[in-house]
Design a protein around this motif. Structure first.
Motif, PDB file in Angstrom:
ATOM      1  N   LEU A  26       0.807  -1.222   0.000  1.00  0.00           N
ATOM      2  CA  LEU A  26       0.000   0.000   0.000  1.00  0.00           C
ATOM      3  C   LEU A  26       0.842   1.274   0.000  1.00  0.00           C
ATOM      4  O   LEU A  26       0.608   2.178  -0.805  1.00  0.00           O
ATOM      5  N   LEU A  27       1.797   1.363   0.898  1.00  0.00           N
ATOM      6  CA  LEU A  27       2.595   2.580   1.039  1.00  0.00           C
ATOM      7  C   LEU A  27       3.331   2.971  -0.247  1.00  0.00           C
ATOM      8  O   LEU A  27       3.237   4.131  -0.669  1.00  0.00           O
ATOM      9  N   PRO A  28       4.059   2.064  -0.891  1.00  0.00           N
ATOM     10  CA  PRO A  28       4.794   2.476  -2.095  1.00  0.00           C
ATOM     11  C   PRO A  28       3.910   3.073  -3.186  1.00  0.00           C
ATOM     12  O   PRO A  28       4.296   4.047  -3.839  1.00  0.00           O
ATOM     13  N   THR A  29       2.722   2.525  -3.374  1.00  0.00           N
ATOM     14  CA  THR A  29       1.848   3.046  -4.427  1.00  0.00           C
ATOM     15  C   THR A  29       1.289   4.407  -4.039  1.00  0.00           C
ATOM     16  O   THR A  29       1.206   5.308  -4.881  1.00  0.00           O
ATOM     17  N   GLN A  30       0.909   4.569  -2.790  1.00  0.00           N
ATOM     18  CA  GLN A  30       0.422   5.884  -2.341  1.00  0.00           C
ATOM     19  C   GLN A  30       1.509   6.950  -2.538  1.00  0.00           C
ATOM     20  O   GLN A  30       1.243   8.034  -3.065  1.00  0.00           O
ATOM     21  N   ASN A  70      -7.712   8.111  -7.265  1.00  0.00           N
ATOM     22  CA  ASN A  70      -8.085   7.619  -8.588  1.00  0.00           C
ATOM     23  C   ASN A  70      -6.895   6.977  -9.299  1.00  0.00           C
ATOM     24  O   ASN A  70      -7.031   5.936  -9.951  1.00  0.00           O
ATOM     25  N   LYS A  71      -5.719   7.581  -9.158  1.00  0.00           N
ATOM     26  CA  LYS A  71      -4.515   7.007  -9.767  1.00  0.00           C
ATOM     27  C   LYS A  71      -4.153   5.680  -9.122  1.00  0.00           C
ATOM     28  O   LYS A  71      -3.785   4.721  -9.813  1.00  0.00           O
ATOM     29  N   VAL A  72      -4.244   5.624  -7.805  1.00  0.00           N
ATOM     30  CA  VAL A  72      -3.923   4.378  -7.091  1.00  0.00           C
ATOM     31  C   VAL A  72      -4.869   3.264  -7.530  1.00  0.00           C
ATOM     32  O   VAL A  72      -4.440   2.149  -7.843  1.00  0.00           O
ATOM     33  N   GLU A  77      -1.076  -2.901 -11.654  1.00  0.00           N
ATOM     34  CA  GLU A  77      -0.097  -3.686 -10.895  1.00  0.00           C
ATOM     35  C   GLU A  77      -0.417  -3.640  -9.401  1.00  0.00           C
ATOM     36  O   GLU A  77      -0.328  -4.650  -8.703  1.00  0.00           O
ATOM     37  N   HIS A  78      -0.801  -2.473  -8.912  1.00  0.00           N
ATOM     38  CA  HIS A  78      -1.172  -2.317  -7.506  1.00  0.00           C
ATOM     39  C   HIS A  78      -2.405  -3.161  -7.176  1.00  0.00           C
ATOM     40  O   HIS A  78      -2.418  -3.891  -6.187  1.00  0.00           O
ATOM     41  N   VAL A  79      -3.407  -3.070  -8.022  1.00  0.00           N
ATOM     42  CA  VAL A  79      -4.635  -3.841  -7.808  1.00  0.00           C
ATOM     43  C   VAL A  79      -4.323  -5.335  -7.797  1.00  0.00           C
ATOM     44  O   VAL A  79      -4.833  -6.085  -6.955  1.00  0.00           O
ATOM     45  N   GLN A  83      -4.957  -8.050  -4.783  1.00  0.00           N
ATOM     46  CA  GLN A  83      -5.691  -9.308  -4.995  1.00  0.00           C
ATOM     47  C   GLN A  83      -4.842 -10.514  -4.562  1.00  0.00           C
ATOM     48  O   GLN A  83      -5.357 -11.447  -3.942  1.00  0.00           O
ATOM     49  N   ASP A  84      -3.551 -10.467  -4.869  1.00  0.00           N
ATOM     50  CA  ASP A  84      -2.649 -11.542  -4.454  1.00  0.00           C
ATOM     51  C   ASP A  84      -2.607 -11.649  -2.932  1.00  0.00           C
ATOM     52  O   ASP A  84      -2.585 -12.752  -2.380  1.00  0.00           O
ATOM     53  N   TRP A  85      -2.601 -10.506  -2.251  1.00  0.00           N
ATOM     54  CA  TRP A  85      -2.574 -10.525  -0.789  1.00  0.00           C
ATOM     55  C   TRP A  85      -3.868 -11.113  -0.239  1.00  0.00           C
ATOM     56  O   TRP A  85      -3.837 -11.907   0.698  1.00  0.00           O
TER      57      TRP A  85
END
Length: 113
Positions: A26-30, A70-72, A77-79, A83-85
């Protein structure tokens, strides 16, 4: 300037996995899209089996927050990592079992002049 406070109450048994997920996923994407983390803390809940975790984020404006979110959310890749988590911990339904309360989010405005 506005601040967003996001609060989770979780079962203590999920603490390490939940914090790792935040730091690795979460943090890196934010940060990538411009969110600014003021800090993230945790405290024991009402009983020893419960942890409360909350983060304070800083944004230039509410519109800035919306643009970043909206960007996140559109970052494929983030989504996929999220989902993997979910799959790793047994799915969204299992996550609901670990949450002790609904996830809370509110916006704070300074009272300082």
């Amino acid at each position: 300037m506005i601040y967003r406070r996001k609060t989770y109450k979780i079962e203590a048994s999920l603490r390490s996995e939940f914090n790792l997920h935040f730091n690795k996923t979460l943090l890196p994407t934010q940060l990538k899209y411009g969110a600014r983390l003021v800090g993230r803390w945790m405290t024991k809940g009402k009983n020893k089996d419960e942890i409360e975790i909350f983060a304070i984020w800083e944004y230039d404006s509410y519109e800035d927050y919306i643009n970043i979110e909206n960007k996140v959310r559109s970052d494929k890749e983030h989504v996929n990592r999220i989902q993997d988590w979910f799959e790793k911990i047994g799915g969204r339904e299992k996550l609901k079992k670990y949450l002790k309360d609904e996830i809370k989010e509110d916006f704070l405005e300074t009272t300082l002049l």
